[in-house]
Design a protein around this motif. Structure first.
Motif, mmCIF file in Angstrom:
data_model
loop_
_atom_site.group_PDB
_atom_site.id
_atom_site.type_symbol
_atom_site.label_atom_id
_atom_site.label_comp_id
_atom_site.label_asym_id
_atom_site.label_seq_id
_atom_site.Cartn_x
_atom_site.Cartn_y
_atom_site.Cartn_z
ATOM 1 N N GLN A 97 -1.656 0.186 -6.431
ATOM 2 C CA GLN A 97 -0.401 -0.534 -6.553
ATOM 3 C C GLN A 97 0.297 -0.356 -7.999
ATOM 4 O OE1 GLN A 97 -3.117 -1.850 -5.111
ATOM 5 N NE2 GLN A 97 -3.284 -3.916 -5.415
ATOM 6 N N GLU A 153 0.100 0.010 0.613
ATOM 7 C CA GLU A 153 -0.430 -0.906 -0.100
ATOM 8 C C GLU A 153 0.111 -2.631 0.496
ATOM 9 O OE1 GLU A 153 -3.318 -0.756 -1.810
ATOM 10 O OE2 GLU A 153 -3.456 1.395 -1.879
ATOM 11 N N PHE A 201 3.571 -4.450 -1.671
ATOM 12 C CA PHE A 201 3.237 -3.542 -2.812
ATOM 13 C C PHE A 201 3.813 -2.208 -2.663
ATOM 14 C CE2 PHE A 201 0.166 -7.176 -2.790
ATOM 15 C CZ PHE A 201 0.238 -7.735 -3.941
ATOM 16 N N SER A 214 3.024 1.665 -3.802
ATOM 17 C CA SER A 214 2.275 2.706 -4.669
ATOM 18 C C SER A 214 2.691 4.047 -4.743
ATOM 19 C CB SER A 214 0.681 2.434 -3.889
ATOM 20 O OG SER A 214 0.663 3.246 -2.561
#
Length: 455
Positions: free
Chosen positions: A77, A150, A157, A159
């Motif tokens: 992340q 994520e 989040f 990523s």
């Protein structure tokens, strides 16, 4: 773009195993003459003559699993949290640093944000940025719960994953990447032991989703790669028509047979650097031996070694590229893979060098044009102070390259060579190849010293 006669070099042409004393003529962006011995090519054909001083001349290397926009994240992340402006600049620095390290071509195995690769590729092609020939990718297309997702139920989040569920969303994700200008599309078919929710031996994307995604990418004329550690994920990738299959750690006999049946069109790559560094050098980033055991990485490295010994026996096309770009695998170490192929997979030095040159050229779509030193090939050439057939470590980092030529243009001219410092995309300063601590031993037979019962 000029013309050069490179004399007094030891030529490894990427075709034969052995190197030989010779000379090479470059006119424009092509090699127009290769001769054994000396004084066989008329110096009058070249505007400039370069004395190689007996050093090693070879084709430019190809990074086959490239993540230019992975700029040293400790967590997946972290890549989502970097603002796009800073992220672009750091990706550009990685591009130049990779060229400094002798990689004149790179095949992207995913971009952390959709257009990072595309913009960097175009800057390179337009001549504004020094970097390798580059095939750009978008983010790794994954599914809810798969590698690259994520998110948590209570928060979000980002990523390196583009999340798409079901054939309609998969098709749309591929079309979006193609619209934005990628050259490659990548799918995460299995999980990975580096994440908690989707371990390596599960298969996260359905065969229907993958087949539709691959067909859509091929309709747009794009090449397709995938992340496949589990045996079933390898089989799904073969059945779906994927062009490049990464990892394959847990491929069983059926998966290996399937890969062998398509070895004329499918290239595989272990991406071994990330697992290797985690097992042998994890203390550099605070990864304890207990954590390595908890993540099943001892088991993974055992399976990977066995799998690629078998692939070598079956004469499959295997490309170097080790998931460099994370904190534990910084950009600049990329050529370590060549030594890994020799030490762990049983390749001869010449075979391992071909995995970094000729096989990579095929992946780039330039088979017979790159990765070799012969009349009519594109002029991507390196002169190395050292012999990588004897010591593969001379190719690691920027320090030992006297000359780097890409497409007939000098990136590093041996006549102007002087000590220099280099910064990678994470801002780390380098003056020579990286030196890593090793906290698990390797014996004289170069086999991993794993805990009892692991091998």
């Amino acid at each position: 773009m000029g013309s050069y006669l490179i004399k007094n070099v030891t030529v490894w042409d990427g075709i034969e195993d052995a190197a030989y004393p010779g000379e090479v003529l470059v006119e424009g962006n092509y090699i127009t003459g290769v001769a054994r011995g000396s004084e066989h090519i008329d110096a009058g054909r070249a505007a400039e003559v370069i004395d190689g001083k007996g050093q090693f001349l070879m084709p430019g290397m190809v990074e086959g699993h490239c993540h230019l926009s992975f700029v040293g994240p400790a967590r997946n992340q972290d890549l989502g949290e970097i603002p796009p402006e800073e992220h672009l600049l750091r990706t550009m620095r990685n591009a130049t640093f990779l060229l400094d390290c002798g990689f004149t071509s790179a095949y992207s195995a995913a971009s952390a944000k959709l257009r990072l690769d595309v913009v960097v590729r175009q800057e390179i092609e337009d001549g504004f940025l020094a970097g390798p020939r580059y095939r750009a990718a978008g983010p790794e297309i994954t599914v809810t719960g798969g590698l690259g997702d994520e998110r948590k139920h209570h928060t979000n989040f980002e990523s390196f994953g583009m999340i798409a569920d079901g054939v309609d969303e998969i098709r749309r994700a591929v079309r979006l990447c193609c619209r934005e200008g990628v050259d490659n599309v990548k799918f995460n078919v299995s999980g990975d032991d580096f994440v908690s929710n989707a371990p390596a031996e599960i298969v996260s994307i359905s065969e229907e989703e993958l087949t539709v995604g691959v067909a859509t990418a091929h309709d747009f004329g794009k090449r397709v790669a995938c992340h496949s550690r589990a045996a079933e994920s390898v089989k799904r990738a073969v059945r779906a028509g994927v062009d490049c299959i990464y990892h394959c750690d847990y491929a069983d006999e059926e998966a290996l047979d399937m890969l062998e049946s398509v070895k004329d069109r499918v290239i595989v790559g272990p991406a071994f650097g990330l697992v290797h560094n985690s097992v042998y050098e994890g203390d550099v980033v605070g990864m304890t031996r207990a954590r390595v055991e908890e993540m099943n990485l001892f088991r993974k490295i055992e399976f990977t070694i066995a799998t690629y010994h078998e692939m070598r026996k079956r004469n499959m096309s295997v490309v170097v590229g080790g998931d460099y770009g994370f904190t534990i695998t910084p950009i600049g170490q990329n050529a370590r893979d060549i030594g890994h192929f020799v030490k762990f997979f049983g390749y001869t030095p010449a075979e391992a060098l071909r995995c970094a040159t000729g096989v990579g050229a095929d992946l780039m779509g330039h088979k017979g044009e790159l990765g070799i030193v012969k009349h009519g090939a594109l002029a991507d050439l390196l002169i190395v102070d050292g012999n990588p057939l004897e010591d593969q470590d001379v190719l690691v980092g920027p320090a030992r390259f006297s000359m780097i030529m890409k497409d007939g243009v000098m990136h590093r001219d041996p006549r102007n060579r002087k000590p220099a410092f280099y910064r990678d995309g994470a801002g780390h300063k380098h003056s020579s190849r990286p030196v890593q601590k090793q906290w698990l031993s390797v014996d004289q037979n170069l086999e991993p010293d794993l805990p009892a019962g692991q091998i």
